[in-house]
Each structure stands twice: as structure tokens, then as C-alpha cells.
Design an enzyme around this catalytic site. Structure first.
Site, PDB file in Angstrom:
ATOM      1  N   GLU A 256     -84.303  40.881  77.825  1.00 28.33           N
ATOM      2  CA  GLU A 256     -84.086  39.885  78.884  1.00 28.33           C
ATOM      3  C   GLU A 256     -82.697  39.268  78.786  1.00 28.33           C
ATOM      4  O   GLU A 256     -82.291  38.534  79.693  1.00 28.33           O
ATOM      5  CB  GLU A 256     -85.171  38.799  78.824  1.00 28.33           C
ATOM      6  CG  GLU A 256     -84.961  37.691  77.807  1.00 28.33           C
ATOM      7  CD  GLU A 256     -85.143  38.126  76.359  1.00 28.33           C
ATOM      8  OE1 GLU A 256     -85.535  39.286  76.115  1.00 28.33           O
ATOM      9  OE2 GLU A 256     -84.875  37.306  75.461  1.00 28.33           O
TER      10      GLU A 256
ATOM     11  N   HIS B 250     -83.477  41.727  72.393  1.00 25.81           N
ATOM     12  CA  HIS B 250     -83.785  40.962  73.603  1.00 25.81           C
ATOM     13  C   HIS B 250     -83.415  41.708  74.884  1.00 25.81           C
ATOM     14  O   HIS B 250     -82.269  41.601  75.333  1.00 25.81           O
ATOM     15  CB  HIS B 250     -82.977  39.654  73.591  1.00 25.81           C
ATOM     16  CG  HIS B 250     -83.444  38.658  72.587  1.00 25.81           C
ATOM     17  ND1 HIS B 250     -84.329  37.648  72.898  1.00 25.81           N
ATOM     18  CD2 HIS B 250     -83.140  38.502  71.282  1.00 25.81           C
ATOM     19  CE1 HIS B 250     -84.551  36.902  71.822  1.00 25.81           C
ATOM     20  NE2 HIS B 250     -83.845  37.398  70.819  1.00 25.81           N
TER      21      HIS B 250
ATOM     22  N   CYS C 152     -88.734  39.203  70.100  1.00 24.32           N
ATOM     23  CA  CYS C 152     -88.223  38.392  68.993  1.00 24.32           C
ATOM     24  C   CYS C 152     -89.335  37.506  68.419  1.00 24.32           C
ATOM     25  O   CYS C 152     -90.276  38.012  67.831  1.00 24.32           O
ATOM     26  CB  CYS C 152     -87.014  37.573  69.469  1.00 24.32           C
ATOM     27  SG  CYS C 152     -86.040  36.936  68.118  1.00 24.32           S
TER      28      CYS C 152
END
Lengths: 993, 274
Positions: free
Chosen positions: B236, B234, B106
Site C-alpha cells: 500500500e 508494504h 507488516c
């Protein structure tokens, strides 16, 4: 010198902001603009060479792939109207600040001692058949807020295409010498005292002004003052400090007043609503819980603290930012969210922030009638508030996980903007309990974060008044989430290194409030305002003391650790300044340089405000009962209900908030087969190594206040609790926050119905006591905002008495959490809880323009048993889906369960446990409290029914794969048969902005 | 002996996904997973030299005030390391030269692109040749998207992946290369790692499956060595099945799909290829 650097998109690159602006002009103002393009303008003040300007322009200020730039030349072309919007002097310009830092870093040492400043503005290039008047309207009604921004409208014939617009620097010019005004109040009469209160925006009443006079007449006081060079005169610094400390906003005078309450039959004397009902209920609950009491710090700090587990504590606070949001929706809401962030952050030794919540109350964004003066269109408020919370939350890296939007025409007078934040902290930090504050005499006062400006002066006193003609411009602040993020990164590090003893935030009342409150721990303080870092010169000492400029924390630091603290701040690029020290002198002692400018007894400052004595008188209002007959087409009725503003999807808002940052998102705001069903509560996992979770939910139902604020409050509490129960919270580990937003309840010429409004407040408080104790859900913190009225000329608009009840709780294993969407065909559908013909204040009656009188009443004893049984079933894994019934009742809950799951339902109303007038539409749309729609797998039926034995829980149908919501009525005939796609579309359409 | 995996997760000035990114490194088995504030690099207290896996997490560097990660890139390019007689960018270039892995997610991806690290054609890592700009919708959005992996990509992070589902949370994720030539180079070298697609894996330009209108539906790219990689979605944010928006109604593996990206990085560093 001043220079202008303009940056625009290259040809063929999409200007998304321009397109969005065009859409808004066409949609909101109905003006036929054909195209809108945007240009960013950086006005640079300083002495830079042409080469340096070029480096700045092509370096940090523009993107070489998609943008072009011009230095001191215009880029604008092909337009009919050019509108340039920039900030007024002194208004926080976050982008300008970042640009200044970037250019300073870029030029590095070659900059030498040259200072630069950067101010930003934006050009909108409009083409299309709009007149100058229209262009002016676009500028003032949509693009610029004249309160904080200046705008310029230039026609293509007036524009100099060679030179462009001149570089204008919006600098604060007034450079007054610091001056302290001395006012002798001791001989003034009532009229003169009130005049001073009004003219200085002190918001103090006569009795309070007289209490101040009395203090300055006290010979012992005067004697002490003479020793440090003051006399019987009040300084303006002292007067402002007293006004702030004694403001309704900070002192909650109405909640602490002595009230004589009558309700026709009985008369009661209530000595402080707060102590009697709120603190009183929490004390009772804590006592009853005994060893299982999880409260750690309630009502004493910036936020409430409860235990999460043995290693961690949870901190939660909800605030309102209504008045600033009425004037500047974007800045007001942004400041609301970054402001409430500092509450849990400034609690105990400081908490890491884990989520935000937001609840807004607006008038309809489709409002068509003429607006009273100084009221912004509700659509504009909607857009601005939404964007403010987006920027505040997203840029701070805190997920916005729960919220709602409530609509009522009366919120035209003042929008309500509730912002909440929770945090987590280790139970012990460096061996000390994290929820306690301690300050020793001799500890150093340090302010850190942003600088002080004129922004937000009189915020505390202003919010203690109704919105009026003279509401101050300076009351509006604009928050800067990045400055705050840098500060919180730094302070969390300093916390873990043990570099400070206590901290608190600078919110309402600024240093006056933060240092004033901290000084109560040591017993006094001595502070030099001339040391405070300012945004620009020319602030008066009193302004420095009460400014509400954002992103600041005040700290108490052990003198031995000051060096290390300041060193870490410098390294992490955060400003930190020593302002003085905490003492045990018993005095709030403020200097400007060597000269004392305020010298007040701590006791007088904090306890000297006289208790208000108020009257409340309750008489239940009588509304007309409806006369409409049940509609022939209930399918159509359901579709209309799903499209009502209070029921329809808020997804377009939700999607614009980051609800997943920090990686612990378990139950998101939107759930189901297409990720678009409305979840009842949020669940997050704040510690990624553990499956223990935090549940957050809320309840709010202002419409019921029209009938009785007691039941409004009971329903709000019940709604919050049952939302949390619906996802699987542990009921024994659930705490609440009460946030009251009332209209002025003090009887006066302006408020002839004050006795009634105060009675509504009393009744709401009685309900808080009755229901929080019944549920065992203690209030741990809260806030009241008491002047949500608009009064200009003959127009007065008061908001409906509104309580937001927010809950925070624990779920022991997030893997047990449940969502509201139907899961599988053939699953069985149950309704839990009894339905009664309680449609007073309901959305169904609202649809027919009536209020009625039968408001939903909460039977807490039955409800708590049901909630416990349901909790057991959820933990046993027997519940496939669970959705609470609220606005729009059973029918809406069924429709949502169905379309969120992408499945049909086949329901028989005859099986719904119901008491009251037998009408299909009543059963469908009644808003009786404490009810759920639950689906279970058929194999679990026996176990489920066993756990729910003794509760009102009845099988009413089953889940189907045909995609139809089919309901048969009391007569046995099918009364609703609608495709779930159609129902969902109706639900999604209204606010799909 | 296998290499130690020393992951650094950089934070500061508005970064906000460092915690979950560090958690991802930890779950993936990294030996070290240090969250480091950029001020520690700028004061020479921590050195990139001590690490071999640099994580640039999401967030809003300097508020994205001058365009996403612009001011952040400016800092990387022009900030000196105090007491080291070296600029931060020099240390970063040395890290790359040593073969270190960089993952930008990002805002971290935006930073890599604005610095020039990506696509970084011919090893020129300080000239910006592409950008990430405002979504076509003109708004920030948080929504989950399907991504189709390019199996021909040299990217070491995406090995073995085909179709994954991660959230995007950005307002500026539309990838635009500076020219048609640049786009052709990116495509011909298979530097596109992920593209937005539908649930079945068909690449799409349709909103909201493609949330930003990105050129050729590009969601993530790598450099020619495959060791520098950035993506808008994302990974994560999907480390456990309960992160999935439909975990209460679908059968999912316990481990979230996002972990694979980090496991690949760890496996690569431990291998002889590194």
C-alpha cells in the site's frame, strides 16, 4: 504480593538486542565482552494464582516459538556479570502498562476486583574478561541512566541460581496529605525573595519577584482574596503558576525585552525583538502579498496555520527539547517529538499530523577528552536521541521526512534537539473555520489522555536555566506514543462530530499553562485539581497544576455535549475527566475540593510580568586569516572533506525512521541510483487523491555565528529556501519557522559577555526581518530556547548561537519535483549563482583549524530572481537534477550529484563564475550562498538558457558514464580525478553506526 | 451478478497505515472501503459479518511493547464484543469460515502470525506456530526490497506477480517457524508467497537485500486456502509511480506495483471462485 516472570530467548535463537549491546560495549566503551544475552523481567504486583501467572507468562508475555519463561525462578545462566536495569519509582513504564492491560484482559472477569500492576526491567548477562569496575561502568555509562533507572550488578559467584533476584516493586511511596503552603512575601527583602526563587526552582528574577509582591500588597486584591478564604499570603500553587506562566520558556522575556543596542556607530532602542523583527516582518509580507496572502493564523496558537488549497490548511511547528535530552537523551527526545506532535494537533480545532522533521546538534560522537561532571558522552546522546525520535515518530505513524545532524564541540554543553511536526486540517469543520479557537463562559474544562504524575515538574522553569548541579530529576518525562495515538484517534473523531469547542495541549507548564491560556478566550476559569486523575497518590496541588506528564490535551466542551464526549472517550478506551469550567470572572480560580488554592487576576497572570531592560553591544570579532597553501592533492582533500561529520552521510540514522508511512512519500531523504544520495528537501502528498504536494526543508549553519550571527541567520534562511527551490517549490507559497537556540544573553556574573551575546541575538533578528521580507517567506511560528549553557564548577560551555530556519511550502504538482542525482551520461552540468572567496566559518577552513572572517553573504535580490527563474525551468520539465551547494561548497555538491546518480562528471573550474582570490581550493570549497549544481538534457539547453537569461548560470561540464569525478583547475590541469565509488565510501564511512 | 467487494480496514491501538490501505482498496475498485476503529467492533457497532475483505494494516499495536503485535493478538483472543455474547475471535473465525479474505501487512502480518491465522495449518487458526521477531540487524529499518513471488502458491493476492519492489519498515520481520517440520509443511504446501531477492530475482539471505535475516528469505506467507495472506513489505506504500524511490530517474508505469495485490483481492471476490 509480588511475582517475577522472566522471559528469555530459547537456545539457538538469535538475541539481536544482546548482540547490539555487545557491539555498543565493545565500540563505545572499548571493553572486551565476549557475549551479551538479555532477559525481560516482568514484576507483577497483586494477588494472582500460580495458574494465572502461568497463563500470563505463556500468553501475552512470551512468544512460544522463540522464548522460554520462568515464574519466580531465574533463567540467568552462563554469565560472568548480571546487570539488571529497571525504572526508578514514578518513571513512565510503557511496557509495564501494556503488560498490565494485557493480563487484565486475559484474566477478564475472573480477576474480579483484584488490582494488578506490572513493572518491567531487563537483565543483561555479560560474559568475558571484565572486572566489577568495568561491569559497573557498563551499567552506568551505557545500559542505565541513573537519573531515571536503577541498576544492579551481580557477579556469578554472588547470584543465587536457585532463587534468582527478589521481586522489587518500584512504587512511589511518599503519600503526603495534600497541603497548600502559604508564603507571606510582602515583607521580604531582596535576598529573601531571591532565595525563595532559587530554592523553589522558580527561575524568577528580583524584579519579577517584586512585581508579585506588589500584587499581594494591593488592598483591592487582598479584599477580593478574603472573600474566597485567602489573604495577602501567596499560596505555593499561585507562586508555581506565576513562575511557570512568567518563565522564559513560556513568556519569551528576552525576546520581548527593551534592548538598547550599540554597534560602535549607532545606538538603537528596540522594544521587543519579537514584535519588531519577527511579527513585524510577517505583517509586512502579508500586506505585500495582499489577496495572495496564504497565512491564516500566525503567532497566536500552538502552531502556525497557512492555506494549502481551498479545502485544506497546513499547520507547522518546530520545538526544541534540549535540556531534557541532555539529562536523558532517549526520554528527552521521545518527549520532544511526541510533545511537538501535540502542537499542530492542538492548533485551531485540531489537525491530522502528516510529517515530522528533526535536526540535532551534537558534539563529535568520537569525543575522546574527559567529560565534565553530569555531561553524558556525545555518542550516548547521539544514540539515545536517535532512538527516542525513532520510537516517538515511528510508533505514532508519522513519517520523519527531513532533518540533519550538525556537529560542533560546543554542543557538548547542551545538545540541541529540534523536533518539528506538520498537520493538515479541512479548511472548515462543521461549517466553521478550522484555524480559529472559540471558548464561551460556561464551557466545561476536560482533560483527556494520560494521567498526572510527578514527571516533568519544573520543566518550563528548568529549561529557562543553564544545566547545573541541582538540575531536577523530575524535569525528565518519558513519552508514550501509543497512549497519545489512542488519544489523537479519539479526538479527531470527536472533532469531526463537533463534540468540542477548542483544544490545546498540555506541554510545558501542564494544566497551569493549557487552561491558563485557554481561559484568556472566555475571560477566566474555575477548576478543581482534586478531580484530576493521578498516576499515584501523594501529589500536592501545585504539582498537579504544573506537572508536565505527557499525552494530555485540555478541551473546552459545550456543556450540552459533555455526555457524548465522555461516552465516545470511554468507548475508545481513552481517559477523559471534567475538571471545571471556563468563566468570564476575570480570575484564574483554582480549587482543591472546596478550598480555593489559587485566585489570580487573569490580567496580572498573563500581562503582569515586568519587561526586562537589556543592553547589547556589537563589535565584530577578528579572527586569524588562514596561512595554509593550496594542497597538492585536491582529490585527497575532497575525500577528507566528504568524511567530515557535517558533510558525511546520515543514512544509518535516516533508515531507522519510517519516512513513508501514510503513503504520500514523493521525495525521500535518500534518493538516486542506489537510494543513497542526500536529497535537499522532502516532498509529501498529504491528500492521496490529489497531486498537490507539501515541500519541507530547513537551513542551519551555526559555525557562521563565530563571525556574525546576522550572516549566520541570512545563510540559514537562504539555505532553507534554496533547498525547497531545488525540489521545485512554489516560491509564492512558502512559509518559515524560526527556532533560536542561544546561549544566555543576559549580562551577569555568570555571563560576563552577555552584552555581546545579546548583540548577536539582535543581529540575527535583523537578518530575519531583512531576508524573510526580501524573499517573501513569512515566519508563521517559532520558538526560542535561550539558556543553552553548561555551568558546573569552573567549566562553562555555551553553544554557538544557532538558528534553525524551517520552511513549509506547496508544489502544485508533485510529478514536477526534481531530485539531486545526476540522471544520464552526456547531460550538461551548470552552476547557478556566483562563487566568491567566502570561506569564513567554512568546513574547508575548519579542516585547517581556522575560522577566518569572510563569512558568506546573501544577496537576496539576486537570489530571489535566480530562484524564480530556476522554478520556471523546473516546472517546464527542463531540469534533470538540482542540488544545492552548502557545507563543503561546489566540490561536495558535485561529488554528491555524481555518486548519487552512479555517474561521473567532467568539470572545468575555469568556467565557474567566481570573484575573489584565485585558488582552486577556494572555488571548490567556498560556501557562498544561493548556488545550485544543475544538470539538464542537451536537447533542453536552449530553452533552459533562455529561462535563466540574466542570471548567473554557467555550463561547467557534462555527465559521464566512466564513473569518475574529473575536475580541471584554473591552470587547465586536472586537479581531481577520483572514482565515485571511492568518494561515496568516504562519505558513508564516518557515521555508519 | 458479480459479488460486491466490502473491504474493512481495521485500525486503533497503534495501527497507522489504515489511510493508504483504504486508498489502495478504493483504487482497486472495492465497493466499500471502511476504516473501522477496533472499538467499533468491540462495541458491536460494526460487524465483520458485513464485510468480505479484512485489511490488517501496519503500525505498532500497543506499541509492540510485549513483542510485535503480541498484546494485539491477546486482545483479539480475549476481548468480548459488548452486548453480543460473543468474543471477537469467534467473529473472526466465522469470517474466515465464510471464505472472507484477510490481508495483513507488516504489523498486520505479525498479528496474523501471533494469533495463529498464519500459517494456520489444517485450519487451526488460534495456535501460534511461527513467529516474526527482531531483525538480525537489531534495528528498525525503512528500505525498499525486491520480492520474488512463488508462482505455485495458492495465494489469491499474488496471482500473476513475478518480481515486485516494495518498502519494508519494521524492526521485527524475521520469520521463524516453530520447527523444521513446520517449515517443511509451509514449503511443501507452497505457502511461501514472497521471498526477498536481488534486482534480478535471485533469492537471497544477504543483508540488506534480505533486510531481516528471515528463514528461507520468507517475506510473506498464506494459508492453505490462499485467502489469508500476510507480508512484511508494504504494497500500500507503492500505489503511484511517485512513491518509487527512483521515480525521477526510471521509466515506470503510472500505477504503482503495490496496487496489484489489492486488485487481485477485488477480482477474486468478484469472481465465481469466491
Amino acid at each position: 504480593m509480588a511475582y517475577r516472570i522472566e522471559v528469555a530467548f530459547k537456545k539457538d535463537i538469535r538475541d539481536a538486542l544482546g548482540e547490539k549491546t555487545k557491539k555498543r560495549i565493545r565500540g563505545n566503551l572499548d571493553l572486551p565482552v565476549a557475549n551479551v544475552a538479555t532477559i525481560e523481567v516482568y514484576t507483577i504486583e497483586g494477588n494472582l494464582t500460580a495458574e494465572e501467572l502461568k497463563r500470563a507468562a505463556e500468553g501475552p508475555l512470551s512468544d512460544p516459538v522463540i522464548q522460554e519463561y520462568a515464574v519466580n525462578l531465574p533463567l540467568a545462566k552462563n554469565f560472568d556479570w548480571l546487570i539488571e536495569v529497571g525504572f526508578r519509582p514514578g518513571v513512565t513504564d510503557n511496557v509495564g502498562k501494556t503488560a498490565r492491560e494485557a493480563i487484565t484482559l486475559l484474566l477478564g472477569e475472573s480477576l474480579g476486583n483484584r488490582k494488578i500492576n506490572v513493572y518491567t526491567s531487563r537483565q543483561y548477562l555479560l560474559s568475558g574478561p571484565v572486572s566489577r569496575t568495568d561491569a559497573e561502568r557498563i551499567a552506568s555509562d551505557l545500559l542505565a541512566n541513573d537519573l531515571i533507572e536503577r541498576h544492579l550488578v551481580v557477579g556469578k559467584d554472588e547470584f543465587d541460581f536457585q532463587k534468582g533476584l527478589p521481586a522489587v516493586i518500584p512504587q512511589v511511596t511518599g503519600k503526603d496529605k495534600p497541603r497548600v503552603e502559604q508564603i507571606n512575601l510582602t515583607n521580604l527583602d531582596a535576598a529573601a525573595l531571591l532565595k525563595i526563587s532559587q530554592e523553589k526552582l522558580l527561575a524568577l528574577n528580583l524584579e519579577e519577584m517584586r512585581a508579585i509582591v506588589k500584587y499581594y500588597r494591593n488592598p483591592a486584591v487582598v479584599k477580593g482574596r478574603r472573600k474566597i478564604g485567602l489573604n495577602e499570603n501567596t499560596t505555593d500553587v499561585e507562586l508555581e503558576c506565576l513562575a511557570q506562566t512568567w518563565s522564559e520558556h513560556c513568556k519569551h522575556k528576552i525576546f520581548n525585552s527593551r534592548i538598547e543596542y550599540r554597534d560602535g556607530r549607532t545606538k538603537k532602542i528596540i522594544n521587543s525583538l519579537f514584535k519588531t523583527f519577527i511579527k513585524g516582518s510577517t505583517a509586512k509580507i502579508r500586506k505585500a502579498k495582499g489577496k495572495r496572502d496564504f497565512c491564516l493564523s500566525v503567532f497566536v496558537d500552538n502552531a502556525g496555520v497557512i492555506k494549502f488549497n481551498n479545502k485544506h490548511n497546513l499547520v507547522f511547528k518546530v520545538e526544541t527539547h534540549n535540556s531534557p535530552s541532555a539529562l536523558d537523551p532517549y526520554g528527552g527526545a521521545l518527549t520532544g517529538i511526541v510533545g511537538v506532535n501535540r502542537d499542530p494537533f492542538g492548533t485551531g480545532l485540531g489537525a491530522k499530523l502528516i510529517f515530522n522533521t528533526d535536526v540535532f546538534c551534537f558534539a563529535s560522537p568520537f569525543h575522546k577528552k574527559k567529560l565534565p561532571p553530569r555531561i553524558l558522552h556525545p555518542r550516548r546522546i547521539f544514540d539515545g536521541v536517535r532512538e527516542g525520535v525513532e520510537h516517538g515518530g515511528n510508533k505514532s505513524g508519522i513519517p520523519t521526512v527531513n532533518g540533519s545532524i550538525v556537529f560542533d564541540e560546543r554542543f557538548l554543553g547542551k545538545p540541541l534537539v529540534y523536533c518539528g511536526t506538520a498537520g493538515i486540517m479541512p479548511a472548515k469543520i462543521n461549517g466553521k473555520p478550522s484555524h480559529k479557537k472559540e471558548i464561551k463562559p460556561g464551557d466545561v474544562i476536560i482533560m483527556t489522555g494520560g494521567r498526572i504524575g510527578k514527571d516533568g515538574i519544573h520543566g518550563a522553569t528548568f529549561s529557562s536555566e543553564e544545566l547545573h548541579e541541582g538540575s531536577p530529576v523530575t524535569a525528565v518525562q518519558i513519552g508514550d506514543p501509543i497512549t497519545q495515538k489512542k488519544m489523537t484517534d479519539f479526538l479527531l473523531k470527536a472533532r469531526d462530530m463537533g463534540l468540542y469547542r477548542a483544544l490545546t495541549d498540555n506541554g510545558a507548564g501542564g494544566l497551569s499553562s493549557s487552561v491558563g491560556e485557554m481561559a484568556t478566550y472566555s475571560g477566566g476559569c474555575e477548576m478543581d485539581l482534586s478531580l484530576a486523575p493521578l498516576k499515584y497518590a501523594g501529589l500536592q496541588p501545585w504539582e498537579i497544576l504544573v506537572s508536565e506528564a505527557q499525552e494530555r490535551m485540555s478541551l473546552a466542551v459545550d456543556p450540552k455535549k459533555v455526555g457524548k464526549f465522555l461516552e465516545l472517550a470511554r468507548k475508545m478506551d481513552v481517559e477523559a475527566t471534567v475538571l471545571g469550567k471556563f468563566t468570564n470572572s476575570g480570575k484564574f480560580h483554582i480549587r482543591y475540593g472546596e478550598k480555593t488554592v489559587a485566585y489570580l487576576d487573569m490580567g496580572f497572570l498573563h500581562e503582569g510580568v515586568p519587561q526586562m531592560k537589556l543592553f547589547a553591544s556589537w563589535k565584530a570579532p577578528k579572527h586569524l586569516e588562514p596561512t595554509f597553501s593550496p594542497p597538492a592533492d585536491l582529490g585527497k582533500a575532497l575525500i577528507q572533506m566528504l568524511g567530515r561529520l557535517n558533510i558525511c552521510s546520515k543514512e544509518s540514522v535516516v533508515r531507522q525512521y519510517d519516512h513513508e508511512v501514510q503513503g504520500g512519500s514523493i521525495i525521500k531523504p535518500m534518493v538516486g541510483a542506489q537510494n543513497d544520495g542526500p536529497s535537499d528537501a522532502a516532498v509529501v502528498r498529504p491528500v492521496l487523491d490529489s497531486f498537490e504536494g507539501v515541500v519541507v526543508a530547513h537551513g542551519i549553519c551555526p559555525r557562521y555565528s563565530d563571525i556574525d550571527a546576522y550572516h549566520m541567520t541570512a545563510c540559514a534562511i537562504d539555505e532553507a529556501v534554496r533547498n525547497a527551490v531545488a525540489v521545485g517549490v512554489d516560491l509564492d507559497h512558502l512559509a518559515g519557522l524560526d527556532n533560536f537556540c542561544w546561549c544566555d544573553p543576559v549580562q551577569s556574573d555568570k555571563t560576563p559577555d552577555g552584552h555581546f551575546k545579546l548583540a548577536q541575538l539582535v543581529r540575527a533578528n535583523m537578518a530575519i526581518y531583512d531576508y524573510t521580507t526580501a524573499y517573501g517567506v513569512p515566519c508563521i511560528s517559532g520558538k526560542d530556547s535561550m539558556k543553552n549553557d553548561y555551568s558546573i564548577g569552573k567549566t562553562k560551555i555555551s553553544v554557538p548561537p544557532t538558528l534553525l530556519y524551517s520552511v513549509i511550502g506547496k508544489i502544485h504538482d508533485v510529478r514536477n519535483a526534481v531530485t539531486m542525482d545526476a540522471k544520464r551520461p552526456q547531460d550538461l552540468v551548470y552552476i547557478l549563482g556566483e562563487t566568491r572567496d567566502e570561506l569564513g566559518g567554512s568546513e574547508w577552513f575548519g579542516q585547517h583549524g581556522v575560522i577566518g572572517n569572510k563569512v558568506p553573504r546573501v544577496d537576496a535580490k539576486k537570489a530571489i530572481k535566480l530562484y524564480r527563474a530556476l522554478g520556471k525551468a523546473i516546472r517546464a520539465g527542463l531540469v534533470a537534477s538540482c542540488h544545492d551547494c552548502s557545507d563543503g561548497g561546489l566540490a561536495v555538491a558535485l561529488a554528491e550529484t555524481a555518486f548519487a546518480g552512479g555517474l561521473g562528471l567532467n568539470i572545468n573550474l575555469k568556467n565557474v563564475p567566481y570573484r575573489g582570490k584565485k585558488r582552486d581550493d577556494y572555488i571548490l570549497f567556498s560556501e557562498s550562498a544561493s548556488r545550485f549544481v544543475v544538470t539538464i538534457h542537451p536537447k533542453d539547453q536552449a530553452k533552459f538558457e533562455k529561462l535563466l537569461a540574466g542570471q548567473v548560470a554557467r555550463e561547467i561540464g557534462f555527465v559521464t558514464s566512466d564513473g569518475l569525478l574529473q575536475i580541471s583547475g584554473l591552470s587547465g590541469k586536472i586537479i581531481i580525478k577520483e572514482k565515485i565509488g571511492k568518494l561515496k565510501a568516504a562519505w558513508q564511512a564516518p557515521l555508519n553506526f | 451478478m458479480a459479488n460486491k467487494v466490502n473491504a474493512i480496514i481495521l485500525t486503533g491501538n497503534g495501527t497507522n497505515c489504515e489511510m493508504e490501505m483504504a486508498h489502495a482498496c478504493k483504487l482497486a475498485g472495492a465497493d466499500r472501503h471502511d476504516i473501522v476503529h477496533i472499538s467499533e467492533l468491540l462495541h458491536g457497532e460494526k460487524r465483520l459479518n458485513d464485510y468480505n475483505f479484512l485489511n490488517l494494516p501496519g503500525g505498532f499495536l500497543d506499541g509492540d511493547d510485549l513483542g510485535s503485535a503480541k498484546a494485539g493478538a491477546n486482545r483479539f483472543l480475549h476481548a468480548p464484543i459488548s452486548g453480543a455474547n460473543e468474543m471477537l475471535i469467534e467473529e473472526l473465525l466465522k469470517f474466515i469460515k465464510r471464505g472472507g479474505l484477510i490481508l495483513g501487512v507488516c504489523n498486520g502480518f505479525q498479528l496474523m502470525v501471533k494469533l495463529g491465522l498464519l500459517p494456520g495449518m489444517n485450519g487451526n487458526y488460534t495456535k501460534q506456530t511461527s513467529t516474526l521477531t527482531f531483525n538480525d540487524s537489531g534495528r528498525f529499518e525503512d528500505r525498499w526490497v525486491y520480492l520474488k513471488a512463488n508462482k505455485q502458491s495458492p495465494c489469491v493476492f499474488s496471482r500473476g506477480l513475478e518480481l515486485v519492489y516494495y518498502p519494508v519498515r519494521h524492526g521485527e520481520g524475521k520469520f521463524i517457524p516453530e520447527s523444521a517440520t513446520m517449515l517443511a509443511q509451509i514449503e511443501n504446501n507452497n505457502l511461501v508467497v514472497f521471498r526477498y531477492c536481488d534486482a534480478k530475482g535471485s533469492v537471497t539471505m544477504d543483508y540488506p537485500l534480505n533486510p531481516n535475516g528471515s528463514t528461507n528469505a520468507i517475506a510473506g506467507i498464506c494459508n492453505e486456502t490462499g485467502r489469508l495472506f500476510g507480508m512484511m513489505p508494504h504494497p500500500e506504500a507503492f500505489l503511484h509511480r511517485t512513491n518509487h524511490p527512483r521515480w525521477t530517474r526510471e521509466d515506470l508505469t503510472e500505477e504503482g506495483q503495490g496496487l496489484a495485490i489489492f486488485q487481485n483481492a477485488v477480482a477474486f471476490i468478484r469472481s465465481d471462485e469466491f
